[in-house]
Design an enzyme around this catalytic site. Structure first.
Site, PDB file in Angstrom:
ATOM      1  N   TYR A   1       0.900  -0.971  -0.137  1.00 47.50           N
ATOM      2  CA  TYR A   1      -0.040  -0.117   0.074  1.00 47.50           C
ATOM      3  C   TYR A   1       0.795   1.172   0.006  1.00 47.50           C
ATOM      4  O   TYR A   1       0.686   2.107   0.962  1.00 47.50           O
ATOM      5  CB  TYR A   1      -0.834   0.167   1.296  1.00 47.50           C
ATOM      6  CG  TYR A   1      -2.133  -1.145   1.345  1.00 47.50           C
ATOM      7  CD1 TYR A   1      -2.366  -1.803   0.105  1.00 47.50           C
ATOM      8  CD2 TYR A   1      -2.889  -1.293   2.443  1.00 47.50           C
ATOM      9  CE1 TYR A   1      -3.245  -2.811   0.096  1.00 47.50           C
ATOM     10  CE2 TYR A   1      -3.907  -2.062   2.336  1.00 47.50           C
ATOM     11  CZ  TYR A   1      -3.879  -2.992   1.350  1.00 47.50           C
ATOM     12  OH  TYR A   1      -5.077  -3.749   1.348  1.00 47.50           O
TER      13      TYR A   1
HETATM   14  C1  LIG Z   1      -7.313  -2.384  -6.526  1.00 50.49           C
HETATM   15  C2  LIG Z   1      -6.025  -2.734  -5.858  1.00 50.49           C
HETATM   16  C3  LIG Z   1      -6.332  -3.866  -4.979  1.00 50.49           C
HETATM   17  C4  LIG Z   1      -5.177  -4.523  -4.249  1.00 50.49           C
HETATM   18  N1  LIG Z   1      -5.205  -5.479  -3.435  1.00 50.49           N
HETATM   19  C5  LIG Z   1      -4.249  -6.114  -2.775  1.00 50.49           C
HETATM   20  C6  LIG Z   1      -4.336  -7.164  -2.032  1.00 50.49           C
HETATM   21  O1  LIG Z   1      -5.283  -7.835  -2.020  1.00 50.49           O
HETATM   22  N2  LIG Z   1      -3.103  -7.729  -1.518  1.00 50.49           N
HETATM   23  C7  LIG Z   1      -2.300  -6.871  -1.851  1.00 50.49           C
HETATM   24  O2  LIG Z   1      -1.158  -7.582  -1.057  1.00 50.49           O
HETATM   25  N3  LIG Z   1      -1.914  -5.877  -2.422  1.00 50.49           N
HETATM   26  C8  LIG Z   1      -2.871  -5.423  -3.026  1.00 50.49           C
HETATM   27  N4  LIG Z   1      -2.680  -4.218  -4.014  1.00 50.49           N
HETATM   28  C9  LIG Z   1      -1.295  -3.767  -3.992  1.00 50.49           C
HETATM   29  C10 LIG Z   1      -0.709  -4.451  -5.072  1.00 50.49           C
HETATM   30  O3  LIG Z   1      -0.331  -5.671  -4.480  1.00 50.49           O
HETATM   31  C11 LIG Z   1       0.664  -3.542  -5.205  1.00 50.49           C
HETATM   32  O4  LIG Z   1       0.295  -2.312  -5.847  1.00 50.49           O
HETATM   33  C12 LIG Z   1       1.757  -4.179  -6.162  1.00 50.49           C
HETATM   34  O5  LIG Z   1       2.966  -3.667  -5.712  1.00 50.49           O
HETATM   35  C13 LIG Z   1       1.174  -4.144  -7.547  1.00 50.49           C
HETATM   36  O6  LIG Z   1       2.070  -4.822  -8.219  1.00 50.49           O
HETATM   37  P1  LIG Z   1       2.047  -4.771  -9.853  1.00 50.49           P
HETATM   38  O7  LIG Z   1       3.075  -5.563 -10.659  1.00 50.49           O
HETATM   39  O8  LIG Z   1       0.545  -4.753 -10.396  1.00 50.49           O
HETATM   40  O9  LIG Z   1       2.815  -3.267  -9.779  1.00 50.49           O
HETATM   41  P2  LIG Z   1       3.865  -2.376 -10.420  1.00 50.49           P
HETATM   42  O10 LIG Z   1       3.335  -1.176 -10.559  1.00 50.49           O
HETATM   43  O11 LIG Z   1       4.328  -2.987 -11.743  1.00 50.49           O
HETATM   44  O12 LIG Z   1       5.073  -2.627  -9.568  1.00 50.49           O
HETATM   45  C14 LIG Z   1       5.174  -2.262  -8.126  1.00 50.49           C
HETATM   46  C15 LIG Z   1       6.483  -1.951  -7.742  1.00 50.49           C
HETATM   47  O13 LIG Z   1       7.519  -3.217  -7.989  1.00 50.49           O
HETATM   48  C16 LIG Z   1       8.448  -3.210  -8.957  1.00 50.49           C
HETATM   49  N5  LIG Z   1       8.421  -4.195  -9.741  1.00 50.49           N
HETATM   50  C17 LIG Z   1       7.432  -4.410 -10.656  1.00 50.49           C
HETATM   51  N6  LIG Z   1       7.784  -5.686 -11.095  1.00 50.49           N
HETATM   52  C18 LIG Z   1       8.957  -6.039 -10.663  1.00 50.49           C
HETATM   53  C19 LIG Z   1       9.649  -7.196 -11.081  1.00 50.49           C
HETATM   54  N7  LIG Z   1       9.429  -8.264 -11.815  1.00 50.49           N
HETATM   55  N8  LIG Z   1      11.049  -7.111 -10.360  1.00 50.49           N
HETATM   56  C20 LIG Z   1      11.440  -6.426  -9.466  1.00 50.49           C
HETATM   57  N9  LIG Z   1      10.639  -5.192  -9.123  1.00 50.49           N
HETATM   58  C21 LIG Z   1       9.546  -4.980  -9.841  1.00 50.49           C
HETATM   59  C22 LIG Z   1       7.955  -1.552  -9.577  1.00 50.49           C
HETATM   60  O14 LIG Z   1       9.196  -1.212 -10.164  1.00 50.49           O
HETATM   61  C23 LIG Z   1       7.307  -0.996  -8.552  1.00 50.49           C
HETATM   62  O15 LIG Z   1       8.269  -0.172  -7.617  1.00 50.49           O
HETATM   63  C24 LIG Z   1      -3.824  -3.817  -4.551  1.00 50.49           C
HETATM   64  C25 LIG Z   1      -3.593  -2.746  -5.303  1.00 50.49           C
HETATM   65  C26 LIG Z   1      -4.765  -2.332  -6.019  1.00 50.49           C
HETATM   66  C27 LIG Z   1      -4.517  -1.063  -7.074  1.00 50.49           C
END
Ligand SMILES: Cc1cc2nc3c(=O)[nH]c(=O)nc-3n(C[C@H](O)[C@H](O)[C@H](O)COP(=O)(O)OP(=O)(O)OC[C@H]3O[C@@H](n4cnc5c(N)ncnc54)[C@H](O)[C@@H]3O)c2cc1C
Ligand SMILES: *[C@@H]1O[C@H](CO)[C@@H](O)[C@H](O)[C@H]1NC(C)=O
Ligand SMILES: *[C@@H]1O[C@H](CO)[C@@H](O)[C@H](O)[C@H]1NC(C)=O
Ligand SMILES: *[C@@H]1O[C@H](CO)[C@@H](O)[C@H](O)[C@H]1NC(C)=O
Ligand SMILES: *[C@@H]1O[C@H](CO)[C@@H](O)[C@H](O)[C@H]1NC(C)=O
Ligand SMILES: *[C@@H]1O[C@H](CO)[C@@H](O)[C@H](O)[C@H]1NC(C)=O
Length: 531
Positions: free
Chosen positions: A476
């Site tokens: 978060y």
């Molecule tokens: C609507 C909503 C619901 C959510 N519900 C939950 C939930 O139920 N439980 C929970 O735990 N979280 C929840 N989240 C939070 C979510 O887990 C985080 O926002 C998570 O970081 C998203 O991952 P992403 O790959 O989509 O994001 P990105 O924006 O792609 O990445 C997030 C971060 O990780 C880095 N990153 C991405 N991919 C890699 C990689 N392959 N290697 C190294 N670093 C990387 C990015 O640079 C960035 O700093 C929710 C978010 C939203 C918007």
């Protein structure tokens, strides 16, 4: 060999050379470097998008969910690379280092502060959208999942092969596997099976020197760090080997709403004593939001008591009658379904076909277009007066699209050491609070009032929640708990937010970072600094 694509790339590079001022030189050199570096230049030219490319905007916005980061003053990358091969990732890292470009890695693009695609320096996005294979091995109960897969397609592929296996991941279908696991990851099964990071068996990792490492070759310190220490600090995780867990073919869900007039305050107060001690098979949360009162012109608050139970309604009803009779749960409130259907149910799309989980551009109705998140951990029950103060803030007009969620902790979370992974929020927590301030339309001056509301609510809650540090959940992400100056980060500066997210695991993360990326190539506003 000079393929047509290569010539196209070369023309593109030349065009870039003449159209940018000298201040943009790093990016021209970077593109030139990529064109020379890759022995597969014909294929890499199809995965490079500069601002001149007509698909640039659509690639950028393809995984841009929070429209707060789609304003005209949001800095955009100079280049987006969507690698299809590991060598593309290696070449991008090599050329970015050589020409002083910062990289941001994007998997699902859900970072709450946009850190995977927004930076205030010249930067390149490595977008893992094409690294999205999912291999399910039912017999051995493991899966290899690439970081760019979304949780929805991972779950769909599990359900395709088995009705009694699952992964303890989050509910929201379009979250990227890469960012989610990197930040710990909790969901419907976390009181039974722990965080996503607790269920990682191996990984394919690429470091600042382009080396490809697995659990064995990276060593246990780095393997520990990538399972909750936050994305974007250590390198790029390309794929994860994950443990699949057993679930019964039938699970039960309910959502029971009670307004303030229906004693919501008493029930929420009581829930704090009951929910953390429920059996591990139970996931329990409360969603709070304002609604128009049926009794007068004012607003009231509805508390939706939500549960997901690993078992049938026949098993759940007597349990609730024994533990929480005040809620008055009836059989009609309960719905039996499969685990995969519960994912749709919790996304608010239960009437849609399962295939919707495969749709990477589908925007779930549970998400407002603009949002800001904050989190807290609660260790002592909050008094009814304390709760009412929070509820009254929810009835403010600016909070009309805001939801506050309480997630019960307990279960196996109490029995896993807080040092097992970087995710430290284990025993001693009754529940976590998520303040999700949402709004419908952007107006740069106006959006400030929503952010201010979130800050005021957070400030109001300070006496009731964890202290020294005031803990926060990394996934978060909230830059207001502290952030780095990405030009130069001191340990002291980073340890302010670092201890909120990681408690004393922060020091081990700094140690790992110092070993794997001593020059701090992988960095952002909340990345782990080297010593
Ligand atoms: C609507 C909503 C619901 C959510 N519900 C939950 C939930 O139920 N439980 C929970 O735990 N979280 C929840 N989240 C939070 C979510 O887990 C985080 O926002 C998570 O970081 C998203 O991952 P992403 O790959 O989509 O994001 P990105 O924006 O792609 O990445 C997030 C971060 O990780 C880095 N990153 C991405 N991919 C890699 C990689 N392959 N290697 C190294 N670093 C990387 C990015 O640079 C960035 O700093 C929710 C978010 C939203 C918007
Ligand atoms: C060139 O590409 C081949 C096949 O894609 C790969 O095996 C090899 O490692 C690459 N070499 C370099 C230097 O990138
Ligand atoms: C983002 O902003 C651009 C430019 O204002 C606009 O064309 C586009 O529709 C916006 N994207 C979304 C997803 O709203
Ligand atoms: C609310 O609680 C009071 C006192 O405990 C009780 O008398 C009343 O019936 C409850 N109201 C509802 C709607 O449950
Ligand atoms: C995926 O969702 C988007 C947005 O809701 C929709 O426009 C599109 O048609 C969907 N694609 C498929 C294949 O269903
Ligand atoms: C933005 O919000 C302010 C404050 O409510 C309002 O006065 C203004 O008209 C809004 N501007 C737009 C373009 O909607």
């Amino acid at each position: 060999m000079k393929s047509p694509q290569f010539s196209k790339l070369f023309t593109l590079v030349l065009a870039a050379l003449f159209s940018f001022s000298w201040a943009a030189l790093p990016h021209e050199n970077f593109l030139h470097c990529l064109s020379l570096r890759s022995n597969v230049s014909s294929s890499i030219s199809n995965v490079i998008f500069t601002r001149k490319n007509e698909r640039f905007e659509s690639v950028l916005e393809g995984r841009l969910w929070n429209l707060r980061f789609n304003s005209t003053d949001t800095p955009k990358p100079l280049v987006i690379v969507t690698p299809t091969q590991v060598s593309h990732v290696q070449a991008t890292i090599f050329c970015s280092r050589k020409h002083g470009m910062q990289t941001r890695t994007r998997s699902g693009g859900h970072d709450y502060e946009g850190l995977s695609f927004v930076a205030r320096v010249p930067f390149v996005i490595i977008d893992l959208v094409n690294f999205r294979s999912v291999d399910i091995d039912v017999e051995n109960r493991v899966a290899w999942v690439q970081s760019g897969a979304i949780l929805g397609e991972f779950y769909y592929r599990i359900a395709e092969k088995s009705t009694t296996l699952a992964f303890p991941g989050g509910v929201f279908h379009s979250i990227g596997v890469g960012g989610y696991i990197s930040g710990g990851g909790f969901g419907l099964l976390f009181r039974k099976h722990g965080t996503a990071g607790d269920n990682v068996l191996d990984a394919q990792f690429i470091d600042v020197n382009g080396r490809i490492l697995d659990r064995n070759s990276m060593g246990e310190d780095l393997f520990w760090a990538i399972r909750g220490g936050g994305g974007g600090s250590f390198g790029i995780v390309l794929a994860w080997k994950l443990r699949l867990v057993p679930v019964p073919a039938t699970v039960t869900v309910f959502t029971v709403g009670r307004t303030l007039e229906q004693n919501a305050t008493e029930l929420v107060h009581r829930w704090q004593y009951i929910a953390p001690d429920l059996p591990d098979e139970m996931y329990a949360s409360i969603q709070l939001r304002s609604i128009d009162s049926t009794q007068d012109a004012r607003k009231t608050v509805v508390a939706n008591f939500i549960a997901f139970f690993l078992g049938t309604a026949d098993e759940l009803l007597p349990l609730m009658e024994l533990r929480f009779p005040e809620l008055g749960l009836t059989r009609e409130d309960c719905t039996e379904m499969s685990w995969i259907e519960s994912i749709l149910y919790n996304n608010g799309i239960q009437n849609q076909p399962l295939e919707i989980l495969l749709n990477r551009t589908y925007r779930s109705p549970i998400n407002t277009p603009y949002y800001k998140i904050k989190s807290d951990y609660v260790k002592e029950p909050i008094s009814q007066t304390g709760l009412n103060g929070l509820f009254s803030r929810l009835t403010d007009d600016v909070a009309a699209s805001t939801i506050i969620i309480f997630f019960a902790y307990g279960g196996i979370m109490n029995r896993i050491s807080e040092h097992a992974t970087p995710f430290p929020h284990r025993a001693g927590n009754l529940y976590k609070i998520c303040y999700n301030a949402g709004w419908q339309e952007e107006n740069n001056t106006y959006s400030q009032i929503y952010l201010d509301w979130a800050r005021r609510a957070y400030s109001y809650m300070s006496p009731f929640v964890s202290k020294s540090p005031r803990e926060a959940y990394l996934n978060y992400r909230d830059l207001e708990v502290g952030s780095n100056n990405i030009g130069y980060t001191s340990y002291a500066q980073a340890s302010i937010w670092g201890r909120k997210y990681f408690k004393d695991n922060f020091d081990r993360l700094v140690h790992v970072k110092t070993k794997i990326d001593p020059e701090n190539f992988f960095k952002h506003e909340q990345s782990i600094p080297p010593f």
